[in-house]
Design a protein around this motif. Structure first.
Motif, short mmCIF file in Angstrom:
data_model
loop_
_atom_site.label_atom_id
_atom_site.label_comp_id
_atom_site.label_asym_id
_atom_site.label_seq_id
_atom_site.Cartn_x
_atom_site.Cartn_y
_atom_site.Cartn_z
N ALA A 35 10.79 -0.18 -1.50
CA ALA A 35 10.35 0.90 -0.61
C ALA A 35 11.54 1.49 0.12
O ALA A 35 11.65 2.70 0.31
CB ALA A 35 9.32 0.38 0.39
N ARG A 48 0.82 -1.21 0.00
CA ARG A 48 0.00 0.00 0.00
C ARG A 48 0.85 1.26 0.00
O ARG A 48 0.32 2.35 -0.09
CB ARG A 48 -0.92 0.00 1.22
N SER A 49 2.15 1.12 0.14
CA SER A 49 2.93 2.35 0.15
C SER A 49 3.64 2.58 -1.17
O SER A 49 3.97 3.71 -1.52
CB SER A 49 3.94 2.35 1.31
N TYR A 83 6.77 -3.36 -12.34
CA TYR A 83 5.76 -2.80 -11.46
C TYR A 83 5.86 -3.50 -10.11
O TYR A 83 6.23 -4.66 -10.05
CB TYR A 83 4.36 -2.98 -12.04
N LEU A 95 3.25 2.84 -5.12
CA LEU A 95 2.11 3.15 -5.97
C LEU A 95 2.03 2.15 -7.13
O LEU A 95 2.97 2.02 -7.91
CB LEU A 95 2.23 4.57 -6.52
N PRO A 96 0.89 1.41 -7.23
CA PRO A 96 0.84 0.33 -8.22
C PRO A 96 0.76 0.78 -9.67
O PRO A 96 0.97 -0.04 -10.56
CB PRO A 96 -0.45 -0.43 -7.84
N TRP A 97 0.49 2.06 -9.91
CA TRP A 97 0.40 2.46 -11.30
C TRP A 97 1.74 2.98 -11.82
O TRP A 97 1.84 3.43 -12.95
CB TRP A 97 -0.68 3.52 -11.50
N TRP A 131 3.78 -4.86 -8.15
CA TRP A 131 3.03 -6.10 -7.99
C TRP A 131 3.57 -7.22 -8.86
O TRP A 131 3.06 -8.34 -8.84
CB TRP A 131 1.55 -5.87 -8.28
N GLU A 132 4.57 -6.92 -9.66
CA GLU A 132 5.21 -7.99 -10.43
C GLU A 132 6.35 -8.61 -9.63
O GLU A 132 7.04 -9.51 -10.13
CB GLU A 132 5.75 -7.43 -11.75
#
Lengths: 265, 262, 272
Positions: free
Chosen positions: A145, A86-87, A132, A89-91, A134-135
């Motif tokens: 992070a 959540r910290s 990304y 940014l997924p985009w 999430w990859e």
């Protein structure tokens, strides 16, 4: 060391309505130190960190960073949060995530790319900038992070239980990564954790908080050799003693929270 | 080769029925003497000669599309901007909530007589009614999307001292984008309904106007032609929108696949 | 509109709720004030926009008018019947489509094409072919609102969780058990999304059909008020239309609550 502390908490207090979370927290961190803050769950460790980071306004007392009272997030401080999913940014790709905080006059354009590259290298993510978040695996995301925090070139790194959400194996790797990073870059780190083993392993000083309302129960100097090793350090007798000391303090704090008494420092 | 074969098979599977229906309609109606069901060939000719190659392209079709576009894009632009402003303020959101909820629930064509009284007949009314009618879903969804910003993401932006502009454009909007686009989709649907209705009722030219006029003058072929064009346009506009949405939200789609989220 | 979840305890929640209600009321009052100013100060011509008080009076007069209630009833009735027919058609149709890949892919384009067609676009054609009757209005409602509902049902059937089906096989559920216990509950969220869309569309088409064709209903009242130039009644009817919209939306929500209490979206709404 007569140099003034880089970070100082003076009688810090925080209440929400009638519940007092932090009561009179007092300690100082000096440049180059690695300080771990431990305490029973729900003791307000995260609240403490957020007060220091300027994300929450204290109800009383103050946090002083580099001589100035903290009223908003200080520029030379970076925070690593627990929930990396959540910290980050997924985009944005990892690279772009690292770039975002650097888009300021403080960081001239020419140096941004270099900072990002170096930070990724420091955390072992060279060449992964185009992915990304999430990859990547959880451990890699947390490294990203951390890299973001490093690229920001802070004087102090605040870490809020950063390894709580990763598996045990990854945690070991990340702990050593942070220690290595700190050694190489001579960083000052304030590290919040609930894991006693981790706290004693990593720290120069361990600050044990009592249960809510939280105060400093004890400020312990960790006199283990500076070179930490997962096997050798943890086998030392002194490690066991320190660990036991912290453990007993926390147990006492938990009990006091249940009975309402505060343990003597 | 296998993938290509499979795509081809899918194409045939999906195409045979629609093509079959058109062909059947063509053949059955070719010998029709019914006044109300003219040969499909005539209808196509009408479309081709009047609307595609003919005068109606410039006199009716393009103006309708232009009015629609102006109305729709104004509606979603205003909706997004105002939505972000309101969404960032808890007080603002609570204050306008009843108004937005009322207008969101209001059947949008009910606004047409009001707009007629205010603007009279003409493209200004058409555009105005689209803006006033189609803004609400975008507004509502933008507010919701902005307010739903993850607290931790918010803390990250604050701790790294991002400027207000950076926060809105780089963090808030992308984070809310899936929800905002869902709002755009509904706004599109409303805008299409409204351009059709407002032109049927309050215009002197345009696609909707031509269709209702054909009906009133009992010009059967023309009515069929106009209706089919309306249908096809509705389909094309929606498809175009979905394509754009998929592009813009590509990261979101891939992320949900990667993380297996529902 | 979604409310941020509060995690700080009951008195805090209540205070926020009261504050939000007060702010909302304040917003409404502000809008009415601006409206009044606009008409009093002639920012807008009084021939284009009536004063708020006049609209309120017209509204009250409407409520006492039998013809008004009849019109209301007609709109609501046709909408509900239309929605009902849509459901009755969509449920078996979607199951039939889903059962067989051939049928599913063959009908894919027809549904995809008809889904975005604005139901109102068919009105002139229907009027031409069949004249201004109640049946035509009902047909229009069904034709316009069916395809989105069907699409949602199709989504739902596709999304019935594979693991749940496998589990039912392992525990050897009968076909009826599988339908009742797994398929239908899994379908519910999609069904309700579809229902929300369908209800909105049905009401819109009903009102537009009434307005253009002249069959009895709220739309006809609007047209009448407009033709006679009775602005305040026109506005009052618009307010009623909005209230009808709210009523239908509330109805769908109320229905969904007992049936969807377990679903993540519902849990979030309630704050659990």
């Amino acid at each position: 060391m007569s140099e003034s502390p880089i970070l100082e908490l003076q009688g810090l207090r925080k209440s929400y309505g009638r519940s007092e979370v932090l009561a009179d927290v007092d300690f100082a961190v000096h440049r180059g130190e690695f300080v771990c803050v431990v305490g029973p769950s729900g003791a307000g460790k995260t609240t403490l960190l957020k007060c220091i980071a300027g994300l929450i306004r204290p109800s009383g007392g103050r946090a002083v960073f580099e001589g100035e009272e903290v009223s908003e997030p200080p520029a030379r401080l970076a925070v690593i949060f627990q929930d990396y999913s959540r910290s980050l940014l997924p985009w944005l790709t990892v690279e772009k995530n690292l770039l975002l905080p650097l888009k300021k006059p403080k960081f001239p354009r020419a140096t941004r790319a270099r900072l990002i590259e170096e930070s990724l290298e420091n955390v072992g993510l060279s060449g992964k900038g185009r992915l990304y978040p999430w990859e990547m695996s959880g451990g890699m995301q947390q490294r990203a992070a951390i890299a973001r925090g490093l690229a920001y070139q802070p004087d102090v790194l605040l870490m809020d239980e950063p390894f709580a959400a990763v598996d045990a194996q990854t945690r070991i790797d990340l702990e050593d990564l942070v220690l290595e990073m700190r050694r190489r870059l001579d960083m000052t780190v304030l590290f919040v954790t609930h894991d006693i083993d981790e706290a004693v392993y990593m720290a120069d000083r361990v600050i044990v908080l009592s249960g809510a309302p939280a105060r400093v129960a004890r400020d312990i100097r960790v006199d283990l050799p500076a070179e930490r090793d997962q096997v050798r350090t943890k086998n030392l007798a002194r490690y066991g003693e320190l660990r036991a000391e912290v453990f007993e303090l926390i147990q006492a704090a938990k009990q006091a929270a249940n009975t309402g008494r505060i343990p003597a420092p | 080769m296998n993938g290509l074969l499979r795509s081809l098979r899918l194409l045939v599977l999906r195409a045979w029925l629609p093509i079959g229906i058109v062909v059947a309609w063509w053949l059955v109606s070719a010998t029709s003497t019914s006044f109300y069901f003219p040969p499909l060939q005539e209808i196509f000719l009408e479309i081709w000669n009047q609307w595609i190659l003919g005068p109606r392209l410039v006199s009716d079709l393009l103006p309708s599309l232009a009015d629609f576009a102006i109305g729709f894009f104004t509606a979603i632009l205003l909706g997004t901007v105002i939505g972000v402003l309101i969404g960032r303020s808890a007080i603002g959101q609570a204050t306008v909530a009843p108004i937005i909820n009322f207008f969101r629930a209001l059947p949008s064509p009910a606004l047409v007589p009001i707009m007629l009284a205010l603007f009279g007949i003409g493209p200004n009314m058409n555009i105005a009614v689209i803006v006033v009618g189609a803004i609400w879903p975008t507004l509502l969804n933008t507010v919701d999307g902005v307010r739903a910003l993850d607290t931790q993401v918010r803390e990250v932006t604050r701790s790294y001292r991002l400027t207000r502009w950076q926060t809105v454009s780089q963090v808030v909007l992308p984070s809310a984008a899936p929800q905002i686009f869902a709002g755009y989709r509904i706004s599109l649907q409303i805008a299409i309904i409204l351009i059709v209705v407002s032109e049927m009722v309050g215009a002197t030219h345009g696609l909707g106007y031509q269709v209702i006029e054909s009906q009133q003058l009992f010009r059967v072929t023309q009515t069929w032609a106009g209706t089919i064009i309306l249908g096809v346009l509705g389909y094309l506009l929606t498809s175009a929108f979905l394509l754009v949405e998929r592009r813009v939200l590509a990261w979101h789609v891939r992320m949900r696949i990667a993380t297996g989220a529902g | 509109m979604a409310q941020r979840r509060r995690s700080r305890g009951r008195p805090d929640q209540r205070r926020t709720l009261v504050r939000d209600l007060a702010l909302g009321a304040g917003g409404l009052i502000l809008v009415i004030l601006v409206w009044q100013l606009a008409t009093s100060l002639h920012w807008v011509s009084p021939r284009s926009m009536p004063q708020p008080l006049d609209v309120a009076t017209a509204l009250v007069r409407l409520l006492g008018d039998g013809a008004f209630w009849a019109a209301c009833g007609s709109t609501i009735f046709s909408s509900l019947v239309g929605i009902g027919i849509c459901i009755v058609i969509a449920v078996p149709l979607s199951m039939a489509i889903h059962a067989n890949e051939f049928v599913r892919e063959s009908t894919w384009f027809v549904i995809e094409f008809l889904k975005p067609v604005p139901g109102v676009a068919i009105i002139p054609l229907a009027l031409l072919l069949w004249g201004p009757t109640e049946t035509v209005k009902l047909f229009l409602i069904v034709f316009g609102a069916l395809w989105p509902l069907l699409t949602q049902f199709n989504y739902g059937l596709r999304e019935v969780p594979g693991t749940a089906i496998e589990m039912s096989r392992v525990y050897r559920f009968t076909g009826a058990q599988r339908s009742g216990r797994i398929v239908i509950p899994s379908l519910m969220p999609f069904a309700f999304t579809g229902l929300r869309i369908t209800t909105t569309l049905a009401l819109i088409i009903a009102i537009v059909a009434e307005y253009i064709i002249g069959v009895p209903g709220i739309g006809a009242l609007l047209a009448l008020a407009q033709t006679n130039g009775v602005l305040d009644r026109m506005y009052a009817v618009m307010v009623v239309a909005g209230l009808l919209g709210l009523l239908f939306a509330w109805g769908v929500s109320a229905l969904s609550r007992p049936l969807l209490f377990w679903h993540a979206s519902e849990r979030e709404r309630v704050g659990r």
